[in-house]
Scaffold this motif. Structure first.
Motif, PDB file in Angstrom:
ATOM      1  N   ALA A   1       2.784  70.115  -7.379  1.00  0.00           N
ATOM      2  CA  ALA A   1       1.635  70.888  -6.908  1.00  0.00           C
ATOM      3  C   ALA A   1       2.064  71.452  -5.558  1.00  0.00           C
ATOM      4  N   PHE A   2       2.373  72.740  -5.543  1.00  0.00           N
ATOM      5  CA  PHE A   2       2.971  73.390  -4.366  1.00  0.00           C
ATOM      6  C   PHE A   2       2.146  73.128  -3.116  1.00  0.00           C
ATOM      7  N   ASP A   3       2.815  72.820  -2.019  1.00  0.00           N
ATOM      8  CA  ASP A   3       2.091  72.599  -0.770  1.00  0.00           C
ATOM      9  C   ASP A   3       1.766  73.939  -0.136  1.00  0.00           C
TER      10      ASP A   3
ATOM     11  N   GLU B   1       2.953  74.256   3.840  1.00  0.00           N
ATOM     12  CA  GLU B   1       4.371  74.265   4.199  1.00  0.00           C
ATOM     13  C   GLU B   1       5.237  75.102   3.249  1.00  0.00           C
ATOM     14  N   GLY B   2       4.715  75.408   2.071  1.00  0.00           N
ATOM     15  CA  GLY B   2       5.533  76.115   1.101  1.00  0.00           C
ATOM     16  C   GLY B   2       6.639  75.246   0.538  1.00  0.00           C
ATOM     17  N   THR B   3       6.318  73.993   0.296  1.00  0.00           N
ATOM     18  CA  THR B   3       7.314  73.061  -0.230  1.00  0.00           C
ATOM     19  C   THR B   3       6.823  72.472  -1.548  1.00  0.00           C
TER      20      THR B   3
ATOM     21  N   GLY C   1      19.945  88.958   3.743  1.00  0.00           N
ATOM     22  CA  GLY C   1      19.531  87.565   3.599  1.00  0.00           C
ATOM     23  C   GLY C   1      20.138  86.970   2.343  1.00  0.00           C
ATOM     24  N   LEU C   2      20.833  85.849   2.495  1.00  0.00           N
ATOM     25  CA  LEU C   2      21.499  85.218   1.352  1.00  0.00           C
ATOM     26  C   LEU C   2      20.936  83.826   1.127  1.00  0.00           C
ATOM     27  N   SER C   3      20.405  83.596  -0.062  1.00  0.00           N
ATOM     28  CA  SER C   3      19.844  82.301  -0.388  1.00  0.00           C
ATOM     29  C   SER C   3      20.783  81.555  -1.337  1.00  0.00           C
ATOM     30  N   ALA C   4      20.982  80.257  -1.108  1.00  0.00           N
ATOM     31  CA  ALA C   4      21.764  79.404  -2.018  1.00  0.00           C
ATOM     32  C   ALA C   4      21.169  78.008  -1.983  1.00  0.00           C
TER      33      ALA C   4
ATOM     34  N   SER D   1      13.678  77.967 -15.989  1.00  0.00           N
ATOM     35  CA  SER D   1      13.215  78.417 -14.672  1.00  0.00           C
ATOM     36  C   SER D   1      11.774  78.872 -14.780  1.00  0.00           C
ATOM     37  N   PRO D   2      10.923  78.285 -13.964  1.00  0.00           N
ATOM     38  CA  PRO D   2       9.550  78.752 -13.995  1.00  0.00           C
ATOM     39  C   PRO D   2       9.430  80.123 -13.365  1.00  0.00           C
ATOM     40  N   PRO D   3       8.609  81.053 -13.850  1.00  0.00           N
ATOM     41  CA  PRO D   3       7.866  80.901 -15.101  1.00  0.00           C
ATOM     42  C   PRO D   3       8.617  81.447 -16.317  1.00  0.00           C
TER      43      PRO D   3
HETATM   44  C1  B12 Z   1      12.324  74.306  -8.071  1.00  0.00           C
HETATM   45  C2  B12 Z   1      13.768  73.884  -8.269  1.00  0.00           C
HETATM   46  C3  B12 Z   1      14.458  74.409  -9.358  1.00  0.00           C
HETATM   47  C4  B12 Z   1      13.841  75.439 -10.283  1.00  0.00           C
HETATM   48  C5  B12 Z   1      13.866  76.809  -9.612  1.00  0.00           C
HETATM   49  C6  B12 Z   1      12.756  77.708 -10.127  1.00  0.00           C
HETATM   50  C7  B12 Z   1      12.813  79.086  -9.611  1.00  0.00           C
HETATM   51  N1  B12 Z   1      12.253  80.003 -10.366  1.00  0.00           N
HETATM   52  O1  B12 Z   1      13.328  79.329  -8.531  1.00  0.00           O
HETATM   53  C8  B12 Z   1      14.791  75.362 -11.519  1.00  0.00           C
HETATM   54  C9  B12 Z   1      14.132  74.476 -12.551  1.00  0.00           C
HETATM   55  C10 B12 Z   1      15.170  76.647 -12.191  1.00  0.00           C
HETATM   56  C11 B12 Z   1      15.999  74.656 -10.943  1.00  0.00           C
HETATM   57  C12 B12 Z   1      17.215  74.661 -11.592  1.00  0.00           C
HETATM   58  C13 B12 Z   1      18.303  73.916 -11.177  1.00  0.00           C
HETATM   59  N2  B12 Z   1      18.351  73.097 -10.107  1.00  0.00           N
HETATM   60 CO1  B12 Z   1      16.960  73.010  -8.771  1.00  0.00          CO
HETATM   61  N3  B12 Z   1      15.646  72.586  -7.543  1.00  0.00           N
HETATM   62  C14 B12 Z   1      14.402  72.974  -7.374  1.00  0.00           C
HETATM   63  C15 B12 Z   1      13.768  72.233  -6.179  1.00  0.00           C
HETATM   64  C16 B12 Z   1      12.985  71.045  -6.723  1.00  0.00           C
HETATM   65  C17 B12 Z   1      12.885  73.029  -5.257  1.00  0.00           C
HETATM   66  C18 B12 Z   1      13.433  74.354  -4.780  1.00  0.00           C
HETATM   67  C19 B12 Z   1      12.294  75.202  -4.299  1.00  0.00           C
HETATM   68  O2  B12 Z   1      11.887  76.137  -4.957  1.00  0.00           O
HETATM   69  N4  B12 Z   1      11.720  74.856  -3.147  1.00  0.00           N
HETATM   70  C20 B12 Z   1      10.598  75.559  -2.563  1.00  0.00           C
HETATM   71  C21 B12 Z   1      11.090  76.718  -1.743  1.00  0.00           C
HETATM   72  C22 B12 Z   1       9.946  77.444  -1.109  1.00  0.00           C
HETATM   73  O3  B12 Z   1      11.925  76.188  -0.732  1.00  0.00           O
HETATM   74  P1  B12 Z   1      13.470  76.589  -0.592  1.00  0.00           P
HETATM   75  O4  B12 Z   1      13.994  77.077  -1.862  1.00  0.00           O
HETATM   76  O5  B12 Z   1      14.201  75.502   0.091  1.00  0.00           O
HETATM   77  O6  B12 Z   1      13.405  77.849   0.399  1.00  0.00           O
HETATM   78  C23 B12 Z   1      12.974  77.756   1.744  1.00  0.00           C
HETATM   79  C24 B12 Z   1      14.130  77.535   2.726  1.00  0.00           C
HETATM   80  O7  B12 Z   1      15.251  76.906   2.159  1.00  0.00           O
HETATM   81  C25 B12 Z   1      14.417  78.868   3.294  1.00  0.00           C
HETATM   82  N5  B12 Z   1      15.295  79.786   2.583  1.00  0.00           N
HETATM   83  C26 B12 Z   1      15.606  79.858   1.292  1.00  0.00           C
HETATM   84  N6  B12 Z   1      16.378  80.896   1.024  1.00  0.00           N
HETATM   85  C27 B12 Z   1      16.573  81.549   2.182  1.00  0.00           C
HETATM   86  C28 B12 Z   1      17.287  82.692   2.479  1.00  0.00           C
HETATM   87  C29 B12 Z   1      17.325  83.135   3.784  1.00  0.00           C
HETATM   88  C30 B12 Z   1      18.069  84.364   4.086  1.00  0.00           C
HETATM   89  C31 B12 Z   1      16.669  82.419   4.803  1.00  0.00           C
HETATM   90  C32 B12 Z   1      16.746  82.869   6.183  1.00  0.00           C
HETATM   91  C33 B12 Z   1      15.939  81.275   4.496  1.00  0.00           C
HETATM   92  C34 B12 Z   1      15.887  80.837   3.186  1.00  0.00           C
HETATM   93  O8  B12 Z   1      13.127  79.440   3.322  1.00  0.00           O
HETATM   94  C35 B12 Z   1      12.474  79.121   2.096  1.00  0.00           C
HETATM   95  C36 B12 Z   1      10.990  79.238   2.235  1.00  0.00           C
HETATM   96  O9  B12 Z   1      10.417  78.291   3.116  1.00  0.00           O
HETATM   97  C37 B12 Z   1      15.058  71.780  -5.412  1.00  0.00           C
HETATM   98  C38 B12 Z   1      14.902  70.589  -4.503  1.00  0.00           C
HETATM   99  C39 B12 Z   1      15.108  70.948  -3.071  1.00  0.00           C
HETATM  100  N7  B12 Z   1      15.075  69.971  -2.242  1.00  0.00           N
HETATM  101  O10 B12 Z   1      15.320  72.089  -2.710  1.00  0.00           O
HETATM  102  C40 B12 Z   1      16.024  71.553  -6.578  1.00  0.00           C
HETATM  103  C41 B12 Z   1      17.547  71.572  -6.349  1.00  0.00           C
HETATM  104  C42 B12 Z   1      17.915  72.652  -5.376  1.00  0.00           C
HETATM  105  N8  B12 Z   1      18.056  71.894  -7.696  1.00  0.00           N
HETATM  106  C43 B12 Z   1      19.114  71.250  -7.983  1.00  0.00           C
HETATM  107  C44 B12 Z   1      19.823  71.368  -9.211  1.00  0.00           C
HETATM  108  C45 B12 Z   1      20.966  70.401  -9.414  1.00  0.00           C
HETATM  109  C46 B12 Z   1      19.472  72.325 -10.164  1.00  0.00           C
HETATM  110  C47 B12 Z   1      20.221  72.620 -11.474  1.00  0.00           C
HETATM  111  C48 B12 Z   1      21.727  72.719 -11.337  1.00  0.00           C
HETATM  112  C49 B12 Z   1      19.812  71.533 -12.465  1.00  0.00           C
HETATM  113  C50 B12 Z   1      20.461  71.648 -13.823  1.00  0.00           C
HETATM  114  N9  B12 Z   1      21.412  70.782 -14.080  1.00  0.00           N
HETATM  115  O11 B12 Z   1      20.120  72.470 -14.608  1.00  0.00           O
HETATM  116  C51 B12 Z   1      19.585  73.973 -11.888  1.00  0.00           C
HETATM  117  C52 B12 Z   1      20.294  75.169 -11.277  1.00  0.00           C
HETATM  118  C53 B12 Z   1      21.092  75.999 -12.124  1.00  0.00           C
HETATM  119  C54 B12 Z   1      21.735  77.041 -11.241  1.00  0.00           C
HETATM  120  N10 B12 Z   1      23.015  77.225 -11.391  1.00  0.00           N
HETATM  121  O12 B12 Z   1      21.117  77.671 -10.401  1.00  0.00           O
HETATM  122  C55 B12 Z   1      19.540  70.350  -6.857  1.00  0.00           C
HETATM  123  C56 B12 Z   1      20.753  70.867  -6.074  1.00  0.00           C
HETATM  124  C57 B12 Z   1      21.744  69.765  -5.857  1.00  0.00           C
HETATM  125  C58 B12 Z   1      22.958  70.200  -5.167  1.00  0.00           C
HETATM  126  N11 B12 Z   1      23.579  69.210  -4.609  1.00  0.00           N
HETATM  127  O13 B12 Z   1      23.366  71.309  -5.112  1.00  0.00           O
HETATM  128  C59 B12 Z   1      18.233  70.190  -6.044  1.00  0.00           C
HETATM  129  C60 B12 Z   1      18.453  69.882  -4.567  1.00  0.00           C
HETATM  130  C61 B12 Z   1      17.411  69.044  -6.717  1.00  0.00           C
HETATM  131  C62 B12 Z   1      18.197  67.815  -7.004  1.00  0.00           C
HETATM  132  N12 B12 Z   1      18.382  66.909  -6.069  1.00  0.00           N
HETATM  133  O14 B12 Z   1      18.650  67.649  -8.114  1.00  0.00           O
HETATM  134  N13 B12 Z   1      15.722  74.055  -9.772  1.00  0.00           N
END
Ligand code: B12
Lengths: 487, 214
Positions: free
Chosen positions: A277-279, A282-284, B148-151, A203-205
Motif C-alpha cells: 500500500a504505497f506510502d 514518502e512515495g515509498t 536523469g538516469l534511474s537504476a 511489472s505493475p500494471p
Molecule cells: C516495485 C519493485 C519492482 C517492480 C517494479 C514495477 C514498476 N513498474 O516499476 C517489479 C515487479 C517489476 C520489479 C521487478 C524486479 N525487481 Co524489483 N523492486 C521493486 C521494489 C520493491 C520497489 C521499487 C519502487 O518502485 N520503489 C518506489 C519508488 C518510488 O522508489 P525508487 O524506485 O527507489 O525511486 C526513488 C529514488 O530511488 C529516487 N530515484 C529513482 N530514480 C531516480 C533517477 C534520478 C535521476 C534521480 C535523481 C532520483 C531517482 O527517487 C525516486 C522517487 O522518490 C524494490 C525494493 C527497493 N528497496 O527499491 C525492488 C528491487 C529493486 N527489485 C529487485 C529485483 C531483484 C527485481 C527483479 C530482478 C526480480 C526478478 N528476479 O524478477 C526484477 C527486475 C527485472 C529487471 N531486470 O529489471 C531488487 C534489486 C536487488 C539488487 N541487488 O539489485 C530489489 C531491491 C528488491 C529485492 N531486495 O529483491 N521490482
C-alpha cells in the motif's frame, strides 16, 4: 486443529476473479516478449503484435489454472522433500536480494561481501524455524554483472535446505540453472528433486517485461518451479482500494500461470507477490504496512480459491535499524501470513523496503516465526473431560508444577523461546549485562554459526561450481573469485 | 471580478479539480484577463501553496500530482494565447529521464519525472530498459540541460557509468548535467562514475535539478 482466518467473503473472491478475467479480456496484458506473444497467439488469444498486447479469453485462463499443479514439493540438496507448496502448509524463508547488510557492530548499512552472505546461509541452515534458504544479498566484492548468480554459487556451497532464488537477466538464468544441475547431479534430477524455485515478476500494471517473461518460460520448459511475484503498489501503479489492487494482482498472476502452462503444461508455478500500500507521504512501498498485509492475505485467498499454491513477501519491516518498529511490522506480517495459510512466506531478516538484510533481525524473526508456528497450531483438546476431573482431584490446591498431568503435557503445550526473549527477573537480566534484544541477537548469531555443519557437497561438485562462476566472472574482468570462507 | 476569478482558479488548482480549473481558465481568457496574469497570479501561486501544504504534512503525494496535472492542463489552454503575444512561461530547464538498459523499474523514475514537471521543468521521459544510444540521441535532439538516469538493480547501475562515457564520446558531456538515482545508487557511486549529482527521492531530485541549473 490449526488456526486460520479468512478475510474475504466468498462472494468478494468470486467478484475479484470475475473482474480480473474481465481485465484480461480488456485492456489485456502488455507482453514485451516475442516467444510469449507467439504462444498466446497460437492459443488463440487476441494478440496485437505491434502494440504487444494480448487480450485473453476466460476459457484459456481456466484451462491454464486446470493444468497448473495444485501441489508440489521442494527438496533438500540431499534429495529429501521438505517444503510443501499447496493447501494450507506454512513455511518461511528469508527475504532476498538485499543491497546492503546492517553491520552487526556499527548498526549501519554497508555493502555486503562474500563472508557476510556465507554467515547468513549458515545461520539459515541452523535455524529450525526457517524452512528454506534464499539468495538473500548481493555481494559487492564481485563484478556487479554477476551479482545474481554469485549468490546462488555461494549458497550452493553451504546449504542443504531448498532455496528461493531469482535471476536479474535472461542470460544469467541459464548459468544459474547450470549450477543447480551440477549441484543435484543433472537436469533430470533438477526437474524431479526440485531444490530451487525462481521468483519471476510481472511489472505493475499488467506488463510482462521481456526478461522476466523469458525467465518464466525457461523455468516452465525445464520444470523448474517459479513463483509469480506480482507487486501492485496500491495508489501508485494499481488502484488505491485494497480490493482493487487484488483485482490487478489476480489478473497479473492469471496471465503468468497461462504463459507458464502454454510453455509447458503442468509446470509447477506459484501464486505469489510482494505488493504494498504505497506510502502517500514518502512515495515509498512500505512492506510492513497493515494495508500491505491485507492485500497479501487477500490475494492468497484468491489463489487458494483457484487451487494454486501460494507465496508472499511478508514479515518484513521498513525500519532502518532493528528497533520497536521493526518488531511490530515483522510480527504483524508474519502472523497474518501464517493465519492465512500462505505456503511460502519470504521476508525474514529484511529491513528498509527490501533493501537491507540483518543477521540479528533474522535471528529475531526466527523467534517470531517460532511463536507464529505455535500460534497456528491453536488450542488442542488433549483429554476429555478437558480438566474437570483433574481440577476436582486437585481441589483448591495450586500444586500443578510437579503434577504428572503437567509433566505429561507441558512440553507439547507451551512454547519455549530462545535467548532472544528475556523472561528472567530484572536482577537476572541486569546480571547478564542488561542487554537489549538486538544485543542478545548479536550473541545468538555468534553461537548459532558455531553449530553449523558442512553440507557434505562433494569436492568435485564444488570445483565444477567454481569453474562455472569463475567463467562468468571472467567475462567481467575478475579472474579469481574471492576465496570461500572455511565451512 | 478579476481577482475573484483568479482566486477561484487558484482554489481549484489546489484541490486538483482539472475540469473546473480548465473551465475557469477559459472564462478568465474570455473576460480579457492576460494569460501571463493567470499563470503568475493563479497557477503559480496555487502550486506554491500545494507545495507548502505538502511540506507541512497537510497534503500528500496524490494532491501534488493532481495539482501538477491540473496546472499542465490549464497551461495547454494558455499556451496558444501566450504564443500570440510572443510570451513564454519560463521553464526552469529541460530534462531527459529514463531507466537504463536491462532494468524495468519504472515507478521511482516516473515519480521524479512528474515532480520535475510539476516544478516547471520540461521533461522528456524515455521510459524503461532504455538503450544507451536512445539517451544520447534524445539529449542531442532536445538540447537538454539535464539527464536523469534511474537504476534499481546492482547489475544495471553500471550502465550509468557507460552512458556518461558515451556522452563524452559524443562530445555532449559538457552540455548536459547528469543526475543519477535508484535504490542501489549512492552519492559515492555518483561521484565515482563522474555524475553531477545524486538524489535519494523525488523531492531531493527536484532540489538537485534546480541546483544543477544554476
Ligand atoms: C516495485 C519493485 C519492482 C517492480 C517494479 C514495477 C514498476 N513498474 O516499476 C517489479 C515487479 C517489476 C520489479 C521487478 C524486479 N525487481 Co524489483 N523492486 C521493486 C521494489 C520493491 C520497489 C521499487 C519502487 O518502485 N520503489 C518506489 C519508488 C518510488 O522508489 P525508487 O524506485 O527507489 O525511486 C526513488 C529514488 O530511488 C529516487 N530515484 C529513482 N530514480 C531516480 C533517477 C534520478 C535521476 C534521480 C535523481 C532520483 C531517482 O527517487 C525516486 C522517487 O522518490 C524494490 C525494493 C527497493 N528497496 O527499491 C525492488 C528491487 C529493486 N527489485 C529487485 C529485483 C531483484 C527485481 C527483479 C530482478 C526480480 C526478478 N528476479 O524478477 C526484477 C527486475 C527485472 C529487471 N531486470 O529489471 C531488487 C534489486 C536487488 C539488487 N541487488 O539489485 C530489489 C531491491 C528488491 C529485492 N531486495 O529483491 N521490482
Amino acid at each position: 486443529m490449526s488456526l486460520r482466518i479468512r478475510i474475504l467473503e466468498k462472494e468478494t473472491i468470486d467478484q475479484i476473479i470475475d473482474e480480473a478475467l474481465g481485465v484480461l479480456q480488456d485492456p489485456g496484458v502488455r507482453i514485451h516478449n516475442e516467444e510469449a506473444l507467439e504462444l498466446l497467439a497460437e492459443a488463440e488469444a487476441l494478440v496485437d503484435r505491434e502494440a504487444q498486447v494480448a487480450k485473453i479469453p476466460e476459457k484459456l485462463v481456466r484451462w491454464a489454472l486446470d493444468q497448473a499443479p495444485s501441489d508440489f514439493d521442494l527438496y533438500t540438496l540431499a534429495g529429501k522433500p521438505t517444503c510443501h507448496y499447496g493447501g494450507d502448509a506454512v513455511q518461511f524463508d528469508p527475504g532476498s536480494a538485499a543491497l546492503t547488510i546492517l553491520d552487526s557492530e556499527s548498526e549501519e548499512q554497508r555493502p555486503p561481501v562474500t563472508s557476510d552472505f556465507v554467515t547468513f546461509v549458515k545461520l539459515v541452515e541452523v535455524l529450525p524455524q526457517l524452512d528454506a534458504q534464499s539468495t538473500a544479498m548481493i555481494c559487492s566484492d564481485v563484478p556487479e554483472e554477476i551479482g545474481d548468480l554469485y549468490r546462488l554459487y555461494l549458497a550452493l556451497n553451504y546449504m542443504c535446505k531448498p532455496i528461493v532464488t531469482g535471476a536479474f537477466g535472461k542470460d544469467t538464468w541459464w548459468i544459474m540453472k547450470e549450477m543447480l544441475e551440477v549441484a543435484v547431479g543433472g537436469s533430470e534430477e533438477l526437474a524431479s528433486k526440485r531444490v530451487a524455485i525462481f521468483d519471476v515478476c510481472p511489472s505493475p500494471p499488467l506488463l510482462w517485461s521481456d526478461l522476466t517473461c523469458q525467465n518464466l518460460i525457461d523455468c516452465a520448459r525445464t520444470w523448474i518451479p517459479s513463483e509469480l511475484v506480482s507487486m501492485p503498489l496500491a495508489g501508485a501503479v494499481a488502484p488505491v482500494t485494497l480490493a482493487g489492487a487484488v483485482v490487478q494482482h489476480t489478473a497479473e498472476c492469471m496471465s503468468g500461470v497461462l504463459i507458464s502452462q502454454l510453455a509447458q503444461e503442468g509446470a509447477p508455478i506459484v501464486w505469489g507477490g510482494s505488493p504494498a500500500a504505497f506510502d502517500m507521504r514518502e512515495g515509498t512501498p512500505p512492506m510492513g504496512d497493515v494495508g500491505t498485509w491485507l492485500i497479501d492475505c487477500a490475494y492468497a485467498e484468491v489463489g487458494k480459491a483457484l487451487g494454486m499454491p501460494t507465496h508472499a513477501y511478508l514479515g518484513m519491516s521498513d525500519a532502518k535499524v532493528v528497533d520497536a518498529q521493526c518488531g511490530l511490522e515483522s510480527a504483524g506480517g508474519t502472523i497474518m501470513a501464517a493465519l492465512t495459510g500462505i505456503n511460502m512466506v519470504s521476508g525474514a531478516g529484511m529491513l528498509d523496503f527490501e533493501s537491507c538484510q540483518s543477521l540479528e533481525k533474522l535471528v529475531i524473526d526466527a523467534e517470531i516465526i517460532g511463536m507464529t508456528k505455535r500460534l497456528i497450531t491453536g488450542i488442542e483438546i488433549r483429554e476429555k473431560p478437558i480438566a474437570l476431573s483433574l481440577i476436582r482431584d486437585m481441589g483448591h490446591r495450586g500444586e500443578y508444577l510437579g503434577h504428572p498431568h503437567t509433566m505429561r503435557w507441558f512440553k507439547k503445550e507451551l512454547y519455549f523461546p530462545s535467548q532472544i526473549l528475556d523472561r528472567g527477573s530484572l536482577d537476572s537480566w541486569k546480571s547478564k549485562g542488561g542487554k537489549t534484544a538486538f544485543e542478545r541477537a548479536r550473541d545468538e548469531v555468534k553461537s548459532l554459526v558455531e553449530k553449523y555443519e558442512p553440507s557434505g557437497l562433494a569436492p568435485e561438485v564444488r570445483d565444477e561450481l567454481r569453474r562455472i562462476a569463475e567463467r562468468a566472472a571472467d567475462k567481467y574482468g575478475m579472474v579469481k573469485l574471492p576465496a570461500l570462507p572455511r565451512e | 471580478m478579476v481577482t475573484d476569478l483568479l482566486a477561484d482558479i487558484k482554489e481549484n488548482l489546489i484541490n486538483g479539480d482539472q475540469e473546473r480549473t480548465v473551465e475557469l481558465t477559459k472564462i478568465a481568457l474570455e473576460n480579457g484577463i492576460e494569460p501571463m496574469t493567470i499563470v503568475n497570479s493563479a497557477l503559480a501561486v496555487g502550486m506554491q501553496i500545494v507545495g507548502d501544504r505538502y511540506s507541512t504534512g497537510e497534503f500528500f503525494l496524490p494532491n501534488l500530482v493532481a495539482a501538477g496535472v491540473t496546472m499542465q492542463n490549464a497551461l495547454s489552454i494558455l499556451e496558444p494565447e501566450l504564443q500570440a503575444r510572443h510570451e513564454e512561461v519560463q521553464r526552469v530547464g529541460k530534462v531527459v529521464i529514463g531507466t537504463v538498459k536491462g532494468d524495468i523499474h519504472e515507478i521511482g523514475k516516473s515519480l521524479v519525472a512528474t515532480m520535475l514537471s510539476c516544478n516547471g521543468f520540461e521533461v522528456y521521459d524515455v521510459g524503461v530498459d532504455v538503450p544507451t544510444e536512445i539517451f544520447i540521441a534524445k539529449v542531442a535532439e532536445t538540447e537538454a540541460d539535464l539527464l536523469g538516469l534511474s537504476a534499481l538493480l546492482t547489475t544495471t547501475m553500471t550502465m550509468q557509468r557507460q552512458i556518461i562515457e558515451e556522452l563524452e564520446k559524443a562530445d555532449l558531456r559538457d552540455r548536459v548535467k547528469v543526475m543519477v538515482g535508484g535504490a542501489p545508487v549512492s552519492g559515492e557511486w555518483a561521484e565515482s562514475i563522474g555524475a553531477d549529482g545524486y538524489a535519494e527521492d523525488a523531492m531531493a531530485a527536484v532540489r538537485l535539478a534546480k541546483l544543477l541549473m544554476q
